[in-house]
Design a protein around this motif. Structure first.
Motif, PDB file in Angstrom:
ATOM      1  N   ILE A  62       0.836  -1.205   0.000  1.00 23.52           N
ATOM      2  CA  ILE A  62       0.000   0.000   0.000  1.00 23.52           C
ATOM      3  C   ILE A  62       0.870   1.255   0.000  1.00 23.52           C
ATOM      4  O   ILE A  62       0.580   2.227  -0.711  1.00 23.52           O
ATOM      5  N   TYR A  63       1.952   1.259   0.781  1.00 17.98           N
ATOM      6  CA  TYR A  63       2.852   2.419   0.789  1.00 17.98           C
ATOM      7  C   TYR A  63       3.532   2.595  -0.577  1.00 17.98           C
ATOM      8  O   TYR A  63       3.732   3.724  -1.033  1.00 17.98           O
ATOM      9  N   GLU A  64       3.862   1.503  -1.234  1.00 13.86           N
ATOM     10  CA  GLU A  64       4.415   1.610  -2.586  1.00 13.86           C
ATOM     11  C   GLU A  64       3.403   2.238  -3.534  1.00 13.86           C
ATOM     12  O   GLU A  64       3.739   3.099  -4.354  1.00 13.86           O
ATOM     13  N   LEU A  65       2.152   1.806  -3.428  1.00 13.89           N
ATOM     14  CA  LEU A  65       1.097   2.348  -4.287  1.00 13.89           C
ATOM     15  C   LEU A  65       0.879   3.835  -4.013  1.00 13.89           C
ATOM     16  O   LEU A  65       0.714   4.633  -4.944  1.00 13.89           O
ATOM     17  N   LEU A  66       0.891   4.220  -2.749  1.00 13.10           N
ATOM     18  CA  LEU A  66       0.681   5.627  -2.400  1.00 13.10           C
ATOM     19  C   LEU A  66       1.806   6.505  -2.931  1.00 13.10           C
ATOM     20  O   LEU A  66       1.576   7.667  -3.279  1.00 13.10           O
ATOM     21  N   ASP A  67       3.030   5.973  -2.989  1.00 11.90           N
ATOM     22  CA  ASP A  67       4.137   6.748  -3.564  1.00 11.90           C
ATOM     23  C   ASP A  67       3.970   6.962  -5.056  1.00 11.90           C
ATOM     24  O   ASP A  67       4.467   7.948  -5.600  1.00 11.90           O
ATOM     25  N   GLU A  68       3.278   6.026  -5.739  1.00 10.00           N
ATOM     26  CA  GLU A  68       3.113   6.145  -7.187  1.00 10.00           C
ATOM     27  C   GLU A  68       1.870   6.946  -7.573  1.00 10.00           C
ATOM     28  O   GLU A  68       1.898   7.711  -8.537  1.00 10.00           O
ATOM     29  N   VAL A  69       0.779   6.770  -6.845  1.00  7.05           N
ATOM     30  CA  VAL A  69      -0.481   7.410  -7.261  1.00  7.05           C
ATOM     31  C   VAL A  69      -0.537   8.886  -6.863  1.00  7.05           C
ATOM     32  O   VAL A  69      -1.313   9.652  -7.441  1.00  7.05           O
ATOM     33  N   LEU A  70       0.251   9.295  -5.864  1.00 10.88           N
ATOM     34  CA  LEU A  70       0.259  10.697  -5.431  1.00 10.88           C
ATOM     35  C   LEU A  70       1.686  11.229  -5.437  1.00 10.88           C
ATOM     36  O   LEU A  70       2.604  10.565  -4.940  1.00 10.88           O
ATOM     37  N   ASP A  71       1.860  12.424  -5.999  1.00  5.66           N
ATOM     38  CA  ASP A  71       3.157  13.090  -5.999  1.00  5.66           C
ATOM     39  C   ASP A  71       2.969  14.486  -5.413  1.00  5.66           C
ATOM     40  O   ASP A  71       2.332  15.344  -6.036  1.00  5.66           O
ATOM     41  N   PHE A  72       3.492  14.694  -4.218  1.00  8.08           N
ATOM     42  CA  PHE A  72       3.340  15.962  -3.488  1.00  8.08           C
ATOM     43  C   PHE A  72       1.859  16.341  -3.344  1.00  8.08           C
ATOM     44  O   PHE A  72       1.461  17.498  -3.405  1.00  8.08           O
ATOM     45  N   GLY A  73       1.007  15.304  -3.197  1.00  3.55           N
ATOM     46  CA  GLY A  73      -0.415  15.541  -2.999  1.00  3.55           C
ATOM     47  C   GLY A  73      -1.228  15.622  -4.269  1.00  3.55           C
ATOM     48  O   GLY A  73      -2.460  15.762  -4.204  1.00  3.55           O
ATOM     49  N   TYR A  74      -0.587  15.538  -5.436  1.00  6.49           N
ATOM     50  CA  TYR A  74      -1.310  15.599  -6.713  1.00  6.49           C
ATOM     51  C   TYR A  74      -1.478  14.191  -7.276  1.00  6.49           C
ATOM     52  O   TYR A  74      -0.497  13.463  -7.420  1.00  6.49           O
ATOM     53  N   PRO A  75      -2.701  13.781  -7.615  1.00  6.71           N
ATOM     54  CA  PRO A  75      -2.914  12.441  -8.188  1.00  6.71           C
ATOM     55  C   PRO A  75      -2.166  12.276  -9.501  1.00  6.71           C
ATOM     56  O   PRO A  75      -2.152  13.173 -10.337  1.00  6.71           O
ATOM     57  N   GLN A  76      -1.538  11.111  -9.668  1.00 10.91           N
ATOM     58  CA  GLN A  76      -0.758  10.829 -10.870  1.00 10.91           C
ATOM     59  C   GLN A  76      -1.355   9.628 -11.611  1.00 10.91           C
ATOM     60  O   GLN A  76      -2.343   9.763 -12.286  1.00 10.91           O
ATOM     61  N   THR A 135      -5.145   0.836 -13.000  1.00 11.21           N
ATOM     62  CA  THR A 135      -4.649  -0.427 -12.447  1.00 11.21           C
ATOM     63  C   THR A 135      -3.734  -1.148 -13.425  1.00 11.21           C
ATOM     64  O   THR A 135      -2.712  -1.724 -13.033  1.00 11.21           O
ATOM     65  N   GLY A 136      -4.080  -1.106 -14.708  1.00 12.92           N
ATOM     66  CA  GLY A 136      -3.259  -1.784 -15.707  1.00 12.92           C
ATOM     67  C   GLY A 136      -1.852  -1.236 -15.779  1.00 12.92           C
ATOM     68  O   GLY A 136      -0.878  -1.984 -15.932  1.00 12.92           O
ATOM     69  N   ILE A 137      -1.726   0.095 -15.668  1.00 19.61           N
ATOM     70  CA  ILE A 137      -0.401   0.715 -15.704  1.00 19.61           C
ATOM     71  C   ILE A 137       0.381   0.394 -14.435  1.00 19.61           C
ATOM     72  O   ILE A 137       1.560   0.040 -14.471  1.00 19.61           O
ATOM     73  N   LEU A 138      -0.279   0.508 -13.278  1.00 17.16           N
ATOM     74  CA  LEU A 138       0.419   0.269 -12.007  1.00 17.16           C
ATOM     75  C   LEU A 138       0.957  -1.155 -11.915  1.00 17.16           C
ATOM     76  O   LEU A 138       2.053  -1.386 -11.405  1.00 17.16           O
ATOM     77  N   LYS A 139       0.209  -2.111 -12.437  1.00 20.05           N
ATOM     78  CA  LYS A 139       0.629  -3.513 -12.313  1.00 20.05           C
ATOM     79  C   LYS A 139       1.817  -3.855 -13.204  1.00 20.05           C
ATOM     80  O   LYS A 139       2.404  -4.925 -13.036  1.00 20.05           O
ATOM     81  N   THR A 140       2.151  -2.958 -14.146  1.00 20.30           N
ATOM     82  CA  THR A 140       3.309  -3.239 -14.996  1.00 20.30           C
ATOM     83  C   THR A 140       4.630  -2.957 -14.305  1.00 20.30           C
ATOM     84  O   THR A 140       5.655  -3.521 -14.691  1.00 20.30           O
ATOM     85  N   GLN A 197       7.279  -3.914 -20.199  1.00 23.60           N
ATOM     86  CA  GLN A 197       6.485  -2.886 -20.869  1.00 23.60           C
ATOM     87  C   GLN A 197       6.377  -1.609 -20.040  1.00 23.60           C
ATOM     88  O   GLN A 197       5.528  -0.764 -20.291  1.00 23.60           O
ATOM     89  N   ILE A 198       7.261  -1.437 -19.034  1.00 28.66           N
ATOM     90  CA  ILE A 198       7.147  -0.311 -18.108  1.00 28.66           C
ATOM     91  C   ILE A 198       7.219   1.024 -18.840  1.00 28.66           C
ATOM     92  O   ILE A 198       6.354   1.887 -18.686  1.00 28.66           O
ATOM     93  N   THR A 199       8.223   1.197 -19.659  1.00 27.30           N
ATOM     94  CA  THR A 199       8.433   2.488 -20.309  1.00 27.30           C
ATOM     95  C   THR A 199       7.281   2.861 -21.228  1.00 27.30           C
ATOM     96  O   THR A 199       6.766   3.982 -21.170  1.00 27.30           O
ATOM     97  N   SER A 200       6.849   1.901 -22.070  1.00 22.25           N
ATOM     98  CA  SER A 200       5.788   2.213 -23.035  1.00 22.25           C
ATOM     99  C   SER A 200       4.454   2.441 -22.360  1.00 22.25           C
ATOM    100  O   SER A 200       3.656   3.273 -22.808  1.00 22.25           O
ATOM    101  N   GLN A 201       4.195   1.729 -21.253  1.00 17.52           N
ATOM    102  CA  GLN A 201       2.912   1.869 -20.599  1.00 17.52           C
ATOM    103  C   GLN A 201       2.814   3.143 -19.770  1.00 17.52           C
ATOM    104  O   GLN A 201       1.770   3.770 -19.717  1.00 17.52           O
ATOM    105  N   VAL A 202       3.925   3.526 -19.114  1.00 14.43           N
ATOM    106  CA  VAL A 202       3.878   4.668 -18.200  1.00 14.43           C
ATOM    107  C   VAL A 202       4.037   5.985 -18.946  1.00 14.43           C
ATOM    108  O   VAL A 202       3.299   6.943 -18.727  1.00 14.43           O
TER     109      VAL A 202
END
Length: 440
Positions: free
Chosen positions: A108-122, A126-131, A156-161
């Protein structure tokens, strides 16, 4: 934007705490627990303001999710993020409960670091995060068996993100390429007893189900006369063509649609998502083809007796058939008995709903049918006149009441060895009743 995110159990204990901005302190956890979770009165509002701090909260089972901020933020955006976060967690470890959160707190902490950046949703897809977050959540044995990930997906990290095709992965292959397109419309009407249209609009959706190999580009054209640049040239072209067109008041598209091409060419160009998805939504209020006309006649014979006659006319092509037709004729509250006579279908008085329900399995176009009923009333001391609620109707027809037509649907895939003619395409039109009422 969002200053912090907290997850609580039903006792108010903090399970997950993530601070994104310096203006939110650790004491914000205690403020929410005392004023919301342990409050003596039920907290109905999903937004609570405590000491100039806004708490946006929602509850799933026995878990509270709370976003905290001291800024004037868009509340709808914050709640949309919270619901997206719920979907992401469910896709990783299933049901959201206290045990699953404790077992997966690192994830969950890993997910929170990816979905929010300085409080802004990124990234909340789900499909992108799972890559690139390949850690598996602790699930049941069945879920673990289905949730295995291959090395090909992790490359596929680079192409998906960083690319624009996060809704579709590469390497999809089908033995037979098929494309299904459904135009689903809901027609809403309010008509006077004299047949005057008081209000009418159509809310439509274009739903696509694609089974296409590779990364194809599709082009979808319809008979709309929506001119975003308001140029006179395109209006003249539409007039010269002589083809019927519809005026769309507003529309929204799936993220796969290239809006620049829609503005310039008035065609919808996109790389479709795999499987079923909603391509667009639209709304129109002009030149609506009303499938049915209801003509009511209500007459008071005596103080304790009244007569109701309803004529139903279908206003579409004789070759078409309407299905699932249901007409609800309201009756007064002091109704004691009803005698019904209908030409077609079945009619029954339902005392619990204070209405006569008339049902027909199907009805052809340009047909007419009628129902008549004698209503016996109980004599009451009240002199208040019956308000006569409108007659409502449900139906389903095999055409689009707005007049929308699919002009073309083309598929281009330059990399693989198939073209537009090799794709099997299916287009279906379904018109349903929304709030379809006639005053009597």
């Amino acid at each position: 934007m969002i200053g912090g995110l907290f997850l609580y159990n039903h006792k108010g204990e903090v399970l997950i705490s993530r601070i994104y901005r310096d203006d939110i302190g650790r004491n914000a956890c205690d403020a929410f627990r005392v004023n919301v979770i342990h409050a003596r009165q039920n907290v109905r509002s999903p937004v609570t303001n405590i000491a100039r701090t806004s708490f946006f909260h929602t509850k799933r089972g026995n878990i509270w999710l709370c976003a905290v901020t001291k800024q004037n933020v868009n509340a709808v955006l914050v709640f949309e993020f919270l619901y997206k976060m719920i979907d992401v967690m469910q896709s990783y470890f299933g049901k959201i409960n206290e045990d699953n959160i404790k077992n997966n707190f690192v994830l969950i902490y890993e997910l929170l670091d990816e979905v929010l950046d300085f409080g802004y949703p990124q990234k909340t897809d789900t499909g992108i995060l799972k890559t690139f977050i390949t850690q598996q959540g602790i699930k049941t044995q069945i879920e673990n068996a289905l949730g295995t990930k291959t090395k090909e997906e992790t490359t596929q990290i680079t192409s998906q993100v960083t690319g624009q095709i996060g809704w579709r992965r590469e390497g999809i292959k089908y033995r037979r390429n098929e494309l299904f397109l459904d135009v689903l419309e809901s027609v809403n009407l309010l008509m006077s007893p004299q047949g005057q249209v008081l209000s009418a609009h159509v809310a439509g959706r274009v739903v696509m189900k694609s089974f296409l190999s590779g990364m194809p580009e599709c082009k979808f054209g319809m008979n709309d006369k929506l001119v975003l640049d308001k140029s006179a040239r395109s209006a003249d072209d539409a007039a010269k063509s002589g083809k019927p067109s519809i005026a769309i008041d507003d529309c929204t598209f799936h993220q796969c649609v290239k809006l620049s091409k829609f503005e310039s060419e008035r065609s919808i160009s996109f790389i479709p998502a795999d499987g079923e998805f909603e391509l667009m939504r639209y709304r129109t209020t002009k030149d609506i083809s009303l499938p049915f006309r209801v003509i009511p006649l209500v007459r008071d014979i005596a103080r304790t007796k009244m007569e109701v006659k309803v004529v139903l006319k279908s206003n579409f092509k004789p070759t078409l058939l309407a299905q699932k037709i249901e007409i609800r004729i309201p009756t007064p509250l002091n109704t004691s008995g009803v005698q019904v006579l209908c030409m077609k279908g079945k009619a029954k008085y339902k005392a619990s709903e204070n209405a006569i329900v008339w049902k027909m399995k199907r009805m052809g176009g340009m047909k007419e049918s009628q129902i008549s009923a004698e209503i016996e009333l109980l004599s009451t001391a009240e002199k208040k006149k019956w308000s006569r609620p409108p007659i409502s109707m449900n139906f389903e027809v095999p055409f689009a009441p707005s007049g929308l037509k699919v002009r073309y649907l083309k598929v281009f895939e330059p990399k693989l060895n198939y073209n537009d003619h090799d794709v099997i395409k299916w287009v279906r039109y379904i018109g349903r009743s929304g709030l379809y009422e006639t005053r009597c």
